[in-house]
Design an enzyme around this catalytic site. Structure first.
Site, mmCIF file in Angstrom:
data_model
loop_
_atom_site.group_PDB
_atom_site.id
_atom_site.type_symbol
_atom_site.label_atom_id
_atom_site.label_comp_id
_atom_site.label_asym_id
_atom_site.label_seq_id
_atom_site.Cartn_x
_atom_site.Cartn_y
_atom_site.Cartn_z
ATOM 1 N N HIS A 153 -16.906 -12.985 27.158
ATOM 2 C CA HIS A 153 -15.717 -13.020 26.313
ATOM 3 C C HIS A 153 -15.002 -11.681 26.365
ATOM 4 O O HIS A 153 -15.470 -10.745 27.017
ATOM 5 C CB HIS A 153 -16.099 -13.347 24.862
ATOM 6 C CG HIS A 153 -16.891 -12.275 24.195
ATOM 7 N ND1 HIS A 153 -18.275 -12.265 24.180
ATOM 8 C CD2 HIS A 153 -16.525 -11.134 23.529
ATOM 9 C CE1 HIS A 153 -18.706 -11.204 23.522
ATOM 10 N NE2 HIS A 153 -17.658 -10.490 23.125
ATOM 11 N N HIS A 202 -17.315 -17.624 20.852
ATOM 12 C CA HIS A 202 -15.947 -17.152 21.049
ATOM 13 C C HIS A 202 -15.727 -16.840 22.521
ATOM 14 O O HIS A 202 -16.628 -16.375 23.225
ATOM 15 C CB HIS A 202 -15.610 -15.939 20.171
ATOM 16 C CG HIS A 202 -16.397 -14.689 20.436
ATOM 17 N ND1 HIS A 202 -17.755 -14.674 20.644
ATOM 18 C CD2 HIS A 202 -16.009 -13.393 20.507
ATOM 19 C CE1 HIS A 202 -18.166 -13.430 20.822
ATOM 20 N NE2 HIS A 202 -17.121 -12.628 20.758
ATOM 21 N N HIS A 216 -12.709 -4.557 24.410
ATOM 22 C CA HIS A 216 -13.871 -4.655 25.285
ATOM 23 C C HIS A 216 -13.878 -5.993 25.995
ATOM 24 O O HIS A 216 -13.194 -6.934 25.590
ATOM 25 C CB HIS A 216 -15.184 -4.470 24.514
ATOM 26 C CG HIS A 216 -15.557 -5.622 23.626
ATOM 27 N ND1 HIS A 216 -15.194 -5.709 22.305
ATOM 28 C CD2 HIS A 216 -16.281 -6.756 23.873
ATOM 29 C CE1 HIS A 216 -15.670 -6.812 21.776
ATOM 30 N NE2 HIS A 216 -16.336 -7.477 22.710
ATOM 31 N N HIS A 248 -24.455 -8.501 15.216
ATOM 32 C CA HIS A 248 -23.207 -8.763 14.518
ATOM 33 C C HIS A 248 -23.461 -9.716 13.345
ATOM 34 O O HIS A 248 -24.270 -10.643 13.456
ATOM 35 C CB HIS A 248 -22.194 -9.456 15.438
ATOM 36 C CG HIS A 248 -21.640 -8.585 16.519
ATOM 37 N ND1 HIS A 248 -21.062 -7.367 16.283
ATOM 38 C CD2 HIS A 248 -21.558 -8.786 17.863
ATOM 39 C CE1 HIS A 248 -20.640 -6.851 17.430
ATOM 40 N NE2 HIS A 248 -20.938 -7.687 18.402
ATOM 41 N N TYR A 257 -22.791 -1.929 22.897
ATOM 42 C CA TYR A 257 -21.479 -1.537 23.425
ATOM 43 C C TYR A 257 -21.624 -0.242 24.199
ATOM 44 O O TYR A 257 -22.350 0.677 23.788
ATOM 45 C CB TYR A 257 -20.478 -1.331 22.289
ATOM 46 C CG TYR A 257 -20.015 -2.609 21.626
ATOM 47 C CD1 TYR A 257 -18.982 -3.371 22.176
ATOM 48 C CD2 TYR A 257 -20.605 -3.056 20.450
ATOM 49 C CE1 TYR A 257 -18.556 -4.546 21.566
ATOM 50 C CE2 TYR A 257 -20.181 -4.229 19.837
ATOM 51 C CZ TYR A 257 -19.159 -4.964 20.400
ATOM 52 O OH TYR A 257 -18.740 -6.117 19.802
ATOM 53 N N GLU A 267 -19.548 -4.691 26.829
ATOM 54 C CA GLU A 267 -20.575 -5.157 25.896
ATOM 55 C C GLU A 267 -21.525 -6.057 26.651
ATOM 56 O O GLU A 267 -21.117 -6.786 27.569
ATOM 57 C CB GLU A 267 -19.941 -5.938 24.740
ATOM 58 C CG GLU A 267 -20.952 -6.468 23.721
ATOM 59 C CD GLU A 267 -20.346 -7.446 22.710
ATOM 60 O OE1 GLU A 267 -20.982 -7.674 21.664
ATOM 61 O OE2 GLU A 267 -19.265 -7.993 22.984
#
Length: 309
Positions: A153, A202, A216, A248, A257, A267
């Protein structure tokens, strides 16, 4: 179905030799092609070991940040459908011909309200995964470095996240899995949105910030253990780590990251939950954004919110 997935991220790097060492040796991506573009820029194309299309990452020498994103649709006819929806939204759409992007077919191109360039296509040269599709092994025997299986993503910034969320819904058929809002009231301001068209938690996240910037782009890993191992390998390779292994709250994913040699944030990401269009959108309020982004420390570092390319 329309958009199946994020097909490729095309990003700029300041030094191709350094970038190739990072993406091939540390991340363990496979180089599939290199050339010189019409404007003289050197380009290198990569895929992860579990990806079957020709490439998912394009590096272009000369600067930093994202050049464009490619989005793959399920059917050829989906291109026309998205073109109509984009025009109805008020976007200017142009056609792109097969070969404008190596190993990518005909499609369309437009600039989003966030000032990012999106390309939509159906056909890509089939390269095959590194384990094949006939009685395959679980993973390649000789992985290099982290051995990232696939692009996952990206997160971008825009001055108007609400407009960008509406565009992604109206044109791409995306839905929001999670949001950050100023309040739970109807007249809230939207701080960020995490969106997808499939079961992936996502494919693109959008947060408030300058137009056209990259926060990112991320590569998928299988497990929390793989995330920890990735951080160890980054330390061995002197990769600048932005955020050490953590979880997260938003998406529930596990993450590290870090920066490529040009300063583009990368990431590695694992976990998260299955998304469905009828699942209620998870809403975070800004007073809990620290816990939402970094569940363990519950606070953001300044670099994470200010460094963009």
């Amino acid at each position: 179905m329309g958009i199946m997935r994020l097909g490729y991220a095309h990003v700029r790097v300041t030094d191709m030799a350094e970038a190739k060492d990072h993406y091939a040796s540390t991340l363990g991506l496979y180089e599939t092609h290199s050339d010189t573009a019409a404007d003289g820029a050197k380009r290198t194309f990569y895929k992860g070991w579990d990806e079957w299309d020709h490439h998912s990452l394009v590096l272009e020498e000369g600067g930093v940040g994202v050049v464009k994103y490619g989005w793959k649709v399920e059917h050829e006819s989906d291109i026309d459908d998205i073109e109509s929806k984009a025009k109805a939204f008020g976007l200017t759409v142009e056609r792109m011909a097969k070969g404008e992007n190596p190993e990518i077919g005909d499609g369309i191109r437009f600039t989003t309200p966030s000032e990012h360039v999106f390309e939509v296509y159906h056909q890509a040269t089939a390269y095959g995964t590194e384990v094949g599709s006939h009685n395959p092994d679980a993973f390649p025997r000789h992985l290099v470095g982290i051995g990232a299986p696939a692009l996952d993503h990206s997160l971008i910034t825009t001055e108007d996240p609400k407009l960008m969320e509406r565009m992604l819904g109206d044109v791409f058929g995306f839905y929001a899995t999670e949001r950050v809002q100023t309040s739970l009231d109807e007249d809230h301001d939207l701080v960020g949105t995490w969106m997808t068209s499939n079961n992936q938690i996502h494919q693109l996240a959008v947060i408030g910030g300058p137009q056209g910037k990259l926060h990112h782009f991320a590569f998928r890993l299988d497990s929390w253990n793989d995330v920890g191992r990735a951080a160890d390998l980054m330390t061995m390779d002197d990769v600048p780590i932005d955020v050490t292994p953590t979880r997260h709250g938003i998406t529930r994913g596990q993450t590290v990251y870090f920066f490529d040699p040009s300063g583009n944030r990368n990431e590695v990401f694992s976990g998260g939950y299955l998304a469905f269009p009828d699942r209620p959108t998870t809403v975070w309020t800004v007073d809990q954004i620290g816990r939402g982004i970094f569940y363990h420390s519950r606070e953001l570092n300044e670099r994470f919110t200010t460094v963009l390319t």
